[in-house]
Design a protein around this motif. Structure first.
Motif, PDB file in Angstrom:
ATOM      1  N   TYR A  95     -23.306  -1.371  57.882  1.00 55.96           N
ATOM      2  CA  TYR A  95     -22.839  -1.972  56.632  1.00 55.96           C
ATOM      3  C   TYR A  95     -23.213  -1.093  55.447  1.00 55.96           C
ATOM      4  O   TYR A  95     -22.398  -0.858  54.552  1.00 55.96           O
ATOM      5  N   LEU A  96     -24.446  -0.609  55.445  1.00 56.94           N
ATOM      6  CA  LEU A  96     -24.909   0.228  54.334  1.00 56.94           C
ATOM      7  C   LEU A  96     -24.057   1.483  54.196  1.00 56.94           C
ATOM      8  O   LEU A  96     -23.641   1.840  53.099  1.00 56.94           O
ATOM      9  N   TYR A  97     -23.774   2.160  55.304  1.00 51.52           N
ATOM     10  CA  TYR A  97     -22.922   3.349  55.240  1.00 51.52           C
ATOM     11  C   TYR A  97     -21.480   2.976  54.923  1.00 51.52           C
ATOM     12  O   TYR A  97     -20.769   3.734  54.257  1.00 51.52           O
ATOM     13  N   GLY A  98     -21.072   1.801  55.365  1.00 47.45           N
ATOM     14  CA  GLY A  98     -19.728   1.320  55.041  1.00 47.45           C
ATOM     15  C   GLY A  98     -19.525   1.095  53.548  1.00 47.45           C
ATOM     16  O   GLY A  98     -18.394   1.161  53.055  1.00 47.45           O
ATOM     17  N   PHE A  99     -20.627   0.851  52.820  1.00 43.91           N
ATOM     18  CA  PHE A  99     -20.528   0.677  51.367  1.00 43.91           C
ATOM     19  C   PHE A  99     -19.918   1.911  50.702  1.00 43.91           C
ATOM     20  O   PHE A  99     -19.129   1.794  49.766  1.00 43.91           O
TER      21      PHE A  99
END
Length: 185
Positions: A95-99
């Protein structure tokens, strides 16, 4: 949202200030959370997509990279009182990298006029949410080995209704904020 003035130095200062404000908003939005197994529910996706739509793809992506870098350096910017590398390799990593990708895509669409219409902006933010879900789901399912069914049940399904609400809120807030800024400037 900050009046532009001629000059390269002013442009860099403006970008720096906007990135710092955006990363501070990301940190605050992470602290508003509902702890769930594996992945907490936060206001971060609303802020990611709003920043992407407001800042554009370059500055929006840079803001998310700065946010992740601040966390990697140990600043407690992630959900809960944590910073450091653990969240960047744990269950929330996807999720963090998807940001970054979501801010990029939402910003890119906004720069092409999708931010001037509530319905199109809702759609742009929905695409951003899908990108975040794909990255988070993929990491949960294959990166930490939960498998597809469990990753869906803990990493996507509980967040769908909230994502629709966040899209509606963001799609209403961005044009309203832009109108206020345009009236002032």
């Amino acid at each position: 949202m900050w009046p532009a003035r001629p000059g390269e130095a002013v442009g860099r200062l403006r970008a720096f200030v906007l990135v710092m404000l955006g990363s501070a908003l990301m940190a605050l939005s992470a602290k508003v959370n509902l702890p769930l197994p594996y992945v907490p529910m936060t206001l971060q996706t609303l802020v990611v997509l709003t920043i992407g739509a407001s800042y554009g793809w370059r500055l929006g992506s840079a803001t998310m990279i700065a946010y992740l870098a601040e966390g990697a350096m140990g600043l407690p910017v992630f959900a809960g009182p944590v910073g450091g590398i653990a969240p960047l390799v744990g269950p929330t990593a996807g999720y963090l990298y998807g940001f970054v990708a979501a801010a990029f895509i939402t910003g890119w669409l906004a720069e092409r006029g999708w931010d001037r219409n509530v319905v199109l902006l809702f759609a742009a933010m929905a695409v951003g949410h899908v990108v975040i879900f794909i990255a988070g789901f993929g990491w949960l399912a294959y990166g930490i080995g939960l498998g597809g069914t469990k990753a869906w049940m803990v990493g996507v399904a509980p967040f769908i209704a909230a994502s629709v609400i966040k899209n509606a809120l963001g799609a209403a807030l961005v044009p309203a904020a832009r109108r206020i800024v345009e009236r002032r400037g």
